[in-house]
Enzyme design. Structure first.
Site, PDB file in Angstrom:
ATOM      1  N   TYR A 229     -25.124  14.270 -47.091  1.00 48.08           N
ATOM      2  CA  TYR A 229     -24.784  14.242 -45.666  1.00 48.08           C
ATOM      3  C   TYR A 229     -25.907  13.602 -44.834  1.00 48.08           C
ATOM      4  O   TYR A 229     -25.678  13.119 -43.736  1.00 48.08           O
ATOM      5  CB  TYR A 229     -24.514  15.653 -45.133  1.00 48.08           C
ATOM      6  CG  TYR A 229     -23.223  16.291 -45.634  1.00 48.08           C
ATOM      7  CD1 TYR A 229     -22.418  15.668 -46.574  1.00 48.08           C
ATOM      8  CD2 TYR A 229     -22.806  17.526 -45.161  1.00 48.08           C
ATOM      9  CE1 TYR A 229     -21.262  16.243 -47.047  1.00 48.08           C
ATOM     10  CE2 TYR A 229     -21.640  18.114 -45.625  1.00 48.08           C
ATOM     11  CZ  TYR A 229     -20.875  17.468 -46.571  1.00 48.08           C
ATOM     12  OH  TYR A 229     -19.722  18.052 -47.023  1.00 48.08           O
TER      13      TYR A 229
ATOM     14  N   LYS B 197     -24.253  19.640 -60.512  1.00 51.22           N
ATOM     15  CA  LYS B 197     -23.442  18.753 -61.362  1.00 51.22           C
ATOM     16  C   LYS B 197     -24.435  18.010 -62.261  1.00 51.22           C
ATOM     17  O   LYS B 197     -24.525  16.771 -62.268  1.00 51.22           O
ATOM     18  CB  LYS B 197     -22.618  17.809 -60.465  1.00 51.22           C
ATOM     19  CG  LYS B 197     -21.583  16.982 -61.191  1.00 51.22           C
ATOM     20  CD  LYS B 197     -20.407  17.780 -61.683  1.00 51.22           C
ATOM     21  CE  LYS B 197     -19.458  16.875 -62.484  1.00 51.22           C
ATOM     22  NZ  LYS B 197     -18.495  17.633 -63.290  1.00 51.22           N
TER      23      LYS B 197
ATOM     24  N   ASP C 121     -17.582  22.047 -60.719  1.00 56.28           N
ATOM     25  CA  ASP C 121     -16.138  22.111 -61.017  1.00 56.28           C
ATOM     26  C   ASP C 121     -15.786  23.448 -61.668  1.00 56.28           C
ATOM     27  O   ASP C 121     -14.767  24.071 -61.333  1.00 56.28           O
ATOM     28  CB  ASP C 121     -15.684  20.917 -61.875  1.00 56.28           C
ATOM     29  CG  ASP C 121     -16.737  20.447 -62.864  1.00 56.28           C
ATOM     30  OD1 ASP C 121     -17.840  21.022 -62.882  1.00 56.28           O
ATOM     31  OD2 ASP C 121     -16.460  19.511 -63.634  1.00 56.28           O
TER      32      ASP C 121
ATOM     33  N   ASP D  59     -20.414  23.240 -48.862  1.00 54.89           N
ATOM     34  CA  ASP D  59     -19.409  23.023 -47.817  1.00 54.89           C
ATOM     35  C   ASP D  59     -18.008  23.209 -48.408  1.00 54.89           C
ATOM     36  O   ASP D  59     -17.162  23.941 -47.887  1.00 54.89           O
ATOM     37  CB  ASP D  59     -19.590  21.581 -47.295  1.00 54.89           C
ATOM     38  CG  ASP D  59     -18.850  21.332 -45.997  1.00 54.89           C
ATOM     39  OD1 ASP D  59     -18.288  22.292 -45.433  1.00 54.89           O
ATOM     40  OD2 ASP D  59     -18.828  20.171 -45.542  1.00 54.89           O
TER      41      ASP D  59
ATOM     42  N   ASP E 189     -15.110  26.664 -48.164  1.00 53.78           N
ATOM     43  CA  ASP E 189     -13.739  26.564 -47.637  1.00 53.78           C
ATOM     44  C   ASP E 189     -12.763  27.154 -48.663  1.00 53.78           C
ATOM     45  O   ASP E 189     -11.815  27.850 -48.315  1.00 53.78           O
ATOM     46  CB  ASP E 189     -13.352  25.102 -47.357  1.00 53.78           C
ATOM     47  CG  ASP E 189     -13.595  24.718 -45.891  1.00 53.78           C
ATOM     48  OD1 ASP E 189     -14.539  25.273 -45.294  1.00 53.78           O
ATOM     49  OD2 ASP E 189     -12.841  23.884 -45.351  1.00 53.78           O
TER      50      ASP E 189
END
Ligand code: NAD
Length: 375
Positions: free
Chosen positions: A142, A192, A225, A249, A253
């Site tokens: 970001y 990851k 994942d 982020d 959610d």
């Protein structure tokens, strides 16, 4: 008695509606516990772009720097969604996080028993779910360089750089591990590392910090994942999760669906203790966005914002009793069915944003009476 200055940044869409209820609860806390709280409003996001031609005006930065804590609603909306625009509302929020150096974003996920029906997951999977995601907030993709290039034979190439340094990873790891020490002493680091170099640095740094400084905290690693899957398969298995900016982020959610709605999850963004100041600087906001689809209708859920107020009382001001009272007032209001449409059971009556905020402030009055009569 404390004297506290709090910056309110309502922002766009449902931001002003939910921040008004957060402010109502702050005033109620001040009145019941005899604190002096001054609330000062500022502009951020799309409304700041309209009024001041920048999503983060200098006076907003100054307001937030001089305040003891900041309560923010949300920024953005279709009005400012032009992809070619030079400035976007989200730059205001990212800029403020960077200005305040609030690098650790705490997102507690707890399932209130009477909200289990609002979740798409089966109720038996949700019983006892109680974990915190600590999301790194001022680094990663970001904040990396972004650019587009024309390709010689047509088309374009877009580049978003993802950058992390050892010290950025170390400091957020320490916040998460300290938090785990106050809970069930279990930390899950999410990355990851099978693909990304930043994730390999992330994994080795987290491993070293835990080995050298927190040998009493159990550490495991999960690929992002697999974590997305585990959050639905066995959410009770998590205690504290630490992860980088974008993964945090997205995962929170997803996690909000365990709790019933995006509208109920709060967050606290913390930096280091500010030298010589009584309060730890913090930026507090619900995890949801500006929800343009329901803005202006008075139906937004204010619970995420009000629980963010509880986090502010706890983390910035050390007012644990008041923080717990706000959380109890929220729980009592949900238990008696005074909830907005997003979490109301099918066919049940739903209440407006202001009704719910008012009911929570009222519940706070009776809780404060019990607390004061016990003291
Ligand atoms: N921190 C922030 O300010 C922030 C975060 C995410 C998105 N955004 C911005 O918000 C805008 C809308 O984004 P989006 O639609 O993807 O995400 P969103 O979080 O605004 O909304 C997603 C869905 O959840 C619902 N919802 C969200 N908050 C709710 C609440 N308090 N009560 C009831 N329902 C609620 C919305 O109605 C919508 O259906 C975009 O401009 C985006 O950039 C801002």
């Amino acid at each position: 008695m404390s004297r506290l200055t709090i910056a309110l940044l309502p922002g766009d869409g449902i931001g002003p509606e939910v921040v008004a209820e957060g402010a109502r609860v702050l005033r109620a806390v001040a009145e019941r516990w005899k604190h002096e709280i001054e609330l000062r409003e500022g502009l951020i996001g799309g409304c700041a772009l309209d009024a001041r031609d920048t999503p983060l005006p200098p006076e907003t930065i100054e307001l937030c720097r001089s305040a003891d804590a900041v309560l923010l609603g949300a920024v953005g909306g279709p009005r400012w969604d032009n992809p070619a625009a030079r400035q976007r509302p989200e730059q205001g929020l990212l800029g403020l996080r960077r200005e305040l150096q609030v690098y650790a974003n705490l997102r507690p996920v707890k399932v209130h028993p009477s909200l289990a029906v609002a979740s798409p997951l089966r109720a038996e999977r949700l019983e006892g779910v109680d974990f915190v995601v600590v999301r790194e907030l001022t680094g990663g993709i970001y904040f990396g360089d972004k650019r587009r290039e024309q390709l010689p034979h047509g088309g374009e190439r877009a580049i978003d750089e993802c950058v992390y340094t050892t010290s950025e990873i170390e400091r957020v790891t320490r916040v998460a591990a300290q938090l785990a020490r106050t809970r069930r002493r279990k930390l899950t680091s999410v990355d990851k590392a099978n693909v990304l170099e930043t994730s390999r640095l992330w994994r080795s740094t987290v491993t070293r910090v835990l080995r050298d400084e927190f040998p009493d905290v159990a550490l495991d690693h999960l690929l992002v994942d697999a974590c997305a899957m585990q959050l639905l398969r066995d959410p009770r298995g998590f205690d504290v999760i630490v992860t980088e900016n974008m993964f945090g982020d997205i995962l929170t959610d997803e996690a909000s669906m365990l709790a019933g709605s995006l509208g109920v999850l709060p967050s606290a963004s913390l930096g280091d203790d500010v030298e010589g100041q009584r309060a730890r600087r913090g930026l507090y906001e619900p995890i949801h966005g500006s929800a343009p689809d329901i803005a202006g209708r008075g139906i937004a859920n204010p619970v995420g914002t009000i629980l963010s107020v509880a986090l502010m009382l706890r983390h910035s001001f050390g007012l644990e009793q008041e923080a717990r009272a706000v959380e109890q007032a929220v729980a009592a209001t949900i238990d008696r069915g005074c909830v907005t449409a997003d979490i109301a059971p099918c066919g049940a009556r739903s209440y407006s944003t202001a009704d719910v905020g008012g009911a929570i402030a009222e519940a706070l009055t009776s809780i404060s009476r019990q607390v004061h009569s016990r003291a």
